[in-house]
Write an enzyme that holds these catalytic residues in place. Structure first.
Site, short mmCIF file in Angstrom:
data_model
loop_
_atom_site.label_atom_id
_atom_site.label_comp_id
_atom_site.label_asym_id
_atom_site.label_seq_id
_atom_site.Cartn_x
_atom_site.Cartn_y
_atom_site.Cartn_z
N ASP A 44 -0.58 3.56 6.25
CA ASP A 44 0.25 3.22 5.09
C ASP A 44 0.36 4.40 4.12
O ASP A 44 1.43 4.69 3.58
CB ASP A 44 -0.33 2.02 4.35
CG ASP A 44 -0.49 0.80 5.25
OD1 ASP A 44 0.24 0.70 6.25
OD2 ASP A 44 -1.34 -0.06 4.94
N ASN A 79 0.83 -1.20 0.00
CA ASN A 79 0.00 0.00 0.00
C ASN A 79 0.87 1.25 0.00
O ASN A 79 0.66 2.19 -0.78
CB ASN A 79 -0.91 0.02 1.23
CG ASN A 79 -1.82 -1.18 1.33
OD1 ASN A 79 -2.07 -1.86 0.34
ND2 ASN A 79 -2.32 -1.44 2.53
#
Length: 314
Positions: free
Chosen positions: A263, A32
């Site tokens: 993320d 991610n």
């Protein structure tokens, strides 16, 4: 040009209601971050690599194509004929908070260190400026493989490679709290930047405040520490340049899915860091991208939603 390599696992994602409508995608904390970093960066300035393993099945092949379409270099993604990608299911509540179910014990990424070509990957990592990994990157590996990887990262750090670490503590991936602590303590002395979440650090080390987290990580020897605090933004500290502060994001009223909040923050931060921006600006960029991502469903949202950030950041 700066080069960064992310080490970890990407899995197939199922998102929706059990035995009802679901949609399929892919995700994993390090992937991610790599994806969002590549999307908001100029390929002339920042080259993003991913280090992992996939199977030789059609799903693995399709994921590789998607990553490449996002500008991620995949020459260090190993092919494993004996294993396939892991799988996870996200269930969301009315507030956008999520719970996870995982099927990953036999994933290709779990066995990447044992792959015959992994030694070549380690040798080639000497050409990158920064290596990024998370606690999940370590947790999925067999114990001996964890130790080996940490030893290799320590060696690279001594040669000048910067190590960035997000603790991303997931209790279910560890046999015990003590096992996770011992593993992290092996790696942390080699880390240049800690990009951690206070909730994780509190669960791991019983820190009472984010300032406790900063001070503890600095004492270990980590020069730059960023502590993510959810809606309260992030605090940052650089013990060498005496930078210290807090960056608070704009309130988000329409929170849909917080899966990739941390993320995506890391991606925005790293875009700034790799271009020598101050820690404050790096954190502002992290808040900016995370604020958009949490208004959409899934770990990796449609690239159109953040396409304007490339010109804004760069």
């Amino acid at each position: 040009m700066k080069k960064i390599a992310f080490i970890g696992e990407c899995m197939i994602e199922l998102n929706g209601k059990p035995f009802a409508e679901m949609w399929q995608s892919y995700g994993g904390d390090t992937l991610n971050s790599a994806t969002y970093l590549s999307r908001v960066s100029s390929s002339k300035e920042i080259q993003v690599h991913y280090v992992s393993a996939l199977g030789t099945d059609n799903l693995s092949k399709q994921m590789l194509k998607y990553w490449q379409a996002d500008g991620i270099q995949t020459n260090w993604v190993l092919q494993d004929e004996q294993h396939q990608p892991g799988l996870y299911l996200i269930q969301l509540d009315a507030q956008g908070e999520r719970t996870f179910l995982y099927w990953r014990n036999q994933s290709a990424a779990r066995y990447m260190v044992q792959h015959p070509d992994f030694a070549k990957v380690i040798a080639e990592l000497q050409q990158v400026d920064v290596i990024y990994l998370s606690g999940i990157s370590l947790a999925i590996l067999p114990k001996n493989d964890r130790t080996f990887l940490i030893e290799q990262l320590s060696s690279l750090a001594k040669k000048g490679t910067e190590i960035v670490f997000d603790s991303n503590y997931r209790p279910k991936l560890w046999d015990s709290l003590e096992e996770a602590q011992d593993c992290y303590l092996q790696l942390l002395p080699s880390v240049n930047i800690a990009l951690v979440t206070f909730d994780d650090e509190q669960a791991l080390w019983k820190d009472k405040t984010s300032r406790d987290t900063l001070e503890r990580l600095h004492k270990i020897g980590i020069p730059k520490v960023i502590v993510k605090c959810g809606k309260n933004g992030a605090i940052f500290s650089d013990r060498y340049l005496s930078q210290y502060g807090q960056v608070i994001p704009e309130p988000i009223l329409n929170v849909v899915d917080t899966t990739s909040a941390g993320d995506s923050f890391n991606a925005g931060f790293l875009n700034g860091y790799l271009r020598n921006k101050s820690l404050e600006i790096c954190c502002q960029q992290g808040n900016r991208i995370a604020g958009i991502v949490i208004q959409h469903k899934g770990a990796i949202i449609d690239k159109v939603a953040i396409s304007h950030l490339q010109s804004e950041f760069n």
